[in-house]
Scaffold this motif. Sequence first.
Motif, mmCIF file in Angstrom:
data_model
loop_
_atom_site.group_PDB
_atom_site.id
_atom_site.type_symbol
_atom_site.label_atom_id
_atom_site.label_comp_id
_atom_site.label_asym_id
_atom_site.label_seq_id
_atom_site.Cartn_x
_atom_site.Cartn_y
_atom_site.Cartn_z
ATOM 1 N N ALA A 49 0.838 -1.202 0.000
ATOM 2 C CA ALA A 49 0.000 0.000 0.000
ATOM 3 C C ALA A 49 0.873 1.251 0.000
ATOM 4 O O ALA A 49 1.901 1.294 0.677
ATOM 5 N N THR A 50 0.418 2.245 -0.743
ATOM 6 C CA THR A 50 1.052 3.562 -0.737
ATOM 7 C C THR A 50 -0.030 4.582 -0.391
ATOM 8 O O THR A 50 -1.082 4.603 -1.032
ATOM 9 N N TYR A 51 0.221 5.380 0.639
ATOM 10 C CA TYR A 51 -0.761 6.351 1.121
ATOM 11 C C TYR A 51 -0.435 7.764 0.658
ATOM 12 O O TYR A 51 0.722 8.183 0.731
ATOM 13 N N THR A 52 -1.452 8.480 0.235
ATOM 14 C CA THR A 52 -1.310 9.899 -0.091
ATOM 15 C C THR A 52 -2.136 10.754 0.866
ATOM 16 O O THR A 52 -2.036 11.980 0.831
ATOM 17 N N GLU A 53 -2.964 10.099 1.709
ATOM 18 C CA GLU A 53 -3.834 10.823 2.635
ATOM 19 C C GLU A 53 -3.646 10.273 4.051
ATOM 20 O O GLU A 53 -3.118 9.189 4.249
ATOM 21 N N TYR A 54 -4.083 11.037 5.021
ATOM 22 C CA TYR A 54 -4.011 10.685 6.429
ATOM 23 C C TYR A 54 -5.201 9.786 6.763
ATOM 24 O O TYR A 54 -6.332 10.092 6.382
ATOM 25 N N GLU A 55 -4.960 8.671 7.482
ATOM 26 C CA GLU A 55 -6.049 7.773 7.863
ATOM 27 C C GLU A 55 -5.955 7.416 9.339
ATOM 28 O O GLU A 55 -4.894 7.038 9.832
ATOM 29 N N PHE A 56 -7.081 7.525 10.039
ATOM 30 C CA PHE A 56 -7.237 7.012 11.391
ATOM 31 C C PHE A 56 -7.959 5.678 11.280
ATOM 32 O O PHE A 56 -8.949 5.571 10.545
ATOM 33 N N VAL A 57 -7.470 4.657 11.998
ATOM 34 C CA VAL A 57 -8.031 3.309 11.920
ATOM 35 C C VAL A 57 -8.362 2.802 13.324
ATOM 36 O O VAL A 57 -7.567 2.990 14.254
ATOM 37 N N HIS A 58 -9.489 2.135 13.463
ATOM 38 C CA HIS A 58 -9.843 1.411 14.687
ATOM 39 C C HIS A 58 -10.222 -0.007 14.272
ATOM 40 O O HIS A 58 -11.186 -0.200 13.515
ATOM 41 N N ILE A 59 -9.447 -0.994 14.742
ATOM 42 C CA ILE A 59 -9.688 -2.397 14.387
ATOM 43 C C ILE A 59 -10.814 -2.957 15.258
ATOM 44 O O ILE A 59 -10.744 -2.902 16.482
ATOM 45 N N ILE A 60 -11.831 -3.509 14.623
ATOM 46 C CA ILE A 60 -12.951 -4.117 15.332
ATOM 47 C C ILE A 60 -12.681 -5.607 15.543
ATOM 48 O O ILE A 60 -12.853 -6.131 16.630
ATOM 49 N N ARG A 61 -12.248 -6.277 14.462
ATOM 50 C CA ARG A 61 -11.884 -7.692 14.585
ATOM 51 C C ARG A 61 -10.820 -8.033 13.553
ATOM 52 O O ARG A 61 -10.666 -7.342 12.543
ATOM 53 N N GLY A 62 -10.084 -9.106 13.825
ATOM 54 C CA GLY A 62 -9.041 -9.559 12.924
ATOM 55 C C GLY A 62 -7.662 -9.108 13.366
ATOM 56 O O GLY A 62 -7.508 -8.407 14.361
ATOM 57 N N VAL A 122 -1.356 -5.254 14.766
ATOM 58 C CA VAL A 122 -2.560 -4.632 15.325
ATOM 59 C C VAL A 122 -3.688 -5.651 15.318
ATOM 60 O O VAL A 122 -3.731 -6.547 14.483
ATOM 61 N N GLY A 123 -4.584 -5.491 16.302
ATOM 62 C CA GLY A 123 -5.711 -6.401 16.424
ATOM 63 C C GLY A 123 -6.899 -5.702 17.052
ATOM 64 O O GLY A 123 -6.911 -4.465 17.198
ATOM 65 N N PRO A 124 -7.907 -6.468 17.447
ATOM 66 C CA PRO A 124 -9.151 -5.904 17.961
ATOM 67 C C PRO A 124 -8.911 -4.886 19.081
ATOM 68 O O PRO A 124 -8.139 -5.127 20.005
ATOM 69 N N GLY A 125 -9.554 -3.733 18.928
ATOM 70 C CA GLY A 125 -9.445 -2.668 19.916
ATOM 71 C C GLY A 125 -8.315 -1.694 19.645
ATOM 72 O O GLY A 125 -8.307 -0.593 20.197
ATOM 73 N N ASP A 126 -7.351 -2.067 18.813
ATOM 74 C CA ASP A 126 -6.237 -1.163 18.515
ATOM 75 C C ASP A 126 -6.701 -0.028 17.616
ATOM 76 O O ASP A 126 -7.518 -0.216 16.711
ATOM 77 N N ALA A 127 -6.146 1.154 17.873
ATOM 78 C CA ALA A 127 -6.386 2.328 17.037
ATOM 79 C C ALA A 127 -5.024 2.894 16.647
ATOM 80 O O ALA A 127 -4.081 2.857 17.441
ATOM 81 N N PHE A 128 -4.919 3.390 15.423
ATOM 82 C CA PHE A 128 -3.651 3.935 14.957
ATOM 83 C C PHE A 128 -3.898 4.868 13.784
ATOM 84 O O PHE A 128 -5.003 4.927 13.250
ATOM 85 N N VAL A 129 -2.859 5.596 13.414
ATOM 86 C CA VAL A 129 -2.934 6.467 12.245
ATOM 87 C C VAL A 129 -1.882 6.043 11.234
ATOM 88 O O VAL A 129 -0.835 5.509 11.599
ATOM 89 N N VAL A 130 -2.193 6.289 9.977
ATOM 90 C CA VAL A 130 -1.244 6.093 8.882
ATOM 91 C C VAL A 130 -1.067 7.472 8.248
ATOM 92 O O VAL A 130 -2.041 8.096 7.824
ATOM 93 N N GLU A 131 0.178 7.924 8.217
ATOM 94 C CA GLU A 131 0.485 9.252 7.677
ATOM 95 C C GLU A 131 0.611 9.207 6.154
ATOM 96 O O GLU A 131 1.020 8.183 5.593
ATOM 97 N N PRO A 132 0.307 10.327 5.484
ATOM 98 C CA PRO A 132 0.572 10.397 4.048
ATOM 99 C C PRO A 132 2.055 10.112 3.796
ATOM 100 O O PRO A 132 2.903 10.510 4.582
ATOM 101 N N GLY A 133 2.338 9.407 2.723
ATOM 102 C CA GLY A 133 3.713 9.045 2.412
ATOM 103 C C GLY A 133 4.083 7.649 2.864
ATOM 104 O O GLY A 133 5.127 7.133 2.474
ATOM 105 N N PHE A 134 3.210 7.003 3.682
ATOM 106 C CA PHE A 134 3.482 5.621 4.081
ATOM 107 C C PHE A 134 3.504 4.742 2.834
ATOM 108 O O PHE A 134 2.675 4.862 1.940
ATOM 109 N N SER A 135 4.449 3.803 2.834
ATOM 110 C CA SER A 135 4.526 2.791 1.787
ATOM 111 C C SER A 135 4.992 1.507 2.458
ATOM 112 O O SER A 135 5.998 1.515 3.183
#
Length: 117
Positions: A59-72, A86-99
């Motif tokens: 994956a290559t990101y161009t935008e900022y994303e906040f994520v909250h894992i529900i399951r998996g 990361v797993g259930p209950g974890d929250a994190f961000v992915v910054e633009p430019g991540f690859s």
Amino acid sequence: MAETIVKLGAPTGEPITADLDGWRVVEGKPTMQTWVQHTSADGSMLSGTWAATPGSWHATYTEYEFVHIIRGRITITPDGGDPVQVGPGDAFVVEPGFSGVWRIEEAVLKHFDIKRA
């Protein structure tokens, strides 16, 4: 008066089943489903639910994303970096430019918020 609170429930309707822009399969035959459940009035924010089956994408990101894992479970490995699990209950961000690689270890369901540039 415009809504100021929008509650996101279980996704409904037909999901988007195409792989996300900037994502390409690198292992297995994973599939993804994306439900956009809310878009801000100015279009700068998207919120919704995403589901994926086991396998890996680069994956290559161009935008900022906040994520909250529900399951998996996911192992995310930035190019040249250390894996992050990361797993259930974890929250994190992915910054633009991540690859890097998103390896879906167990089928995933997550909520997301994306800030568009």
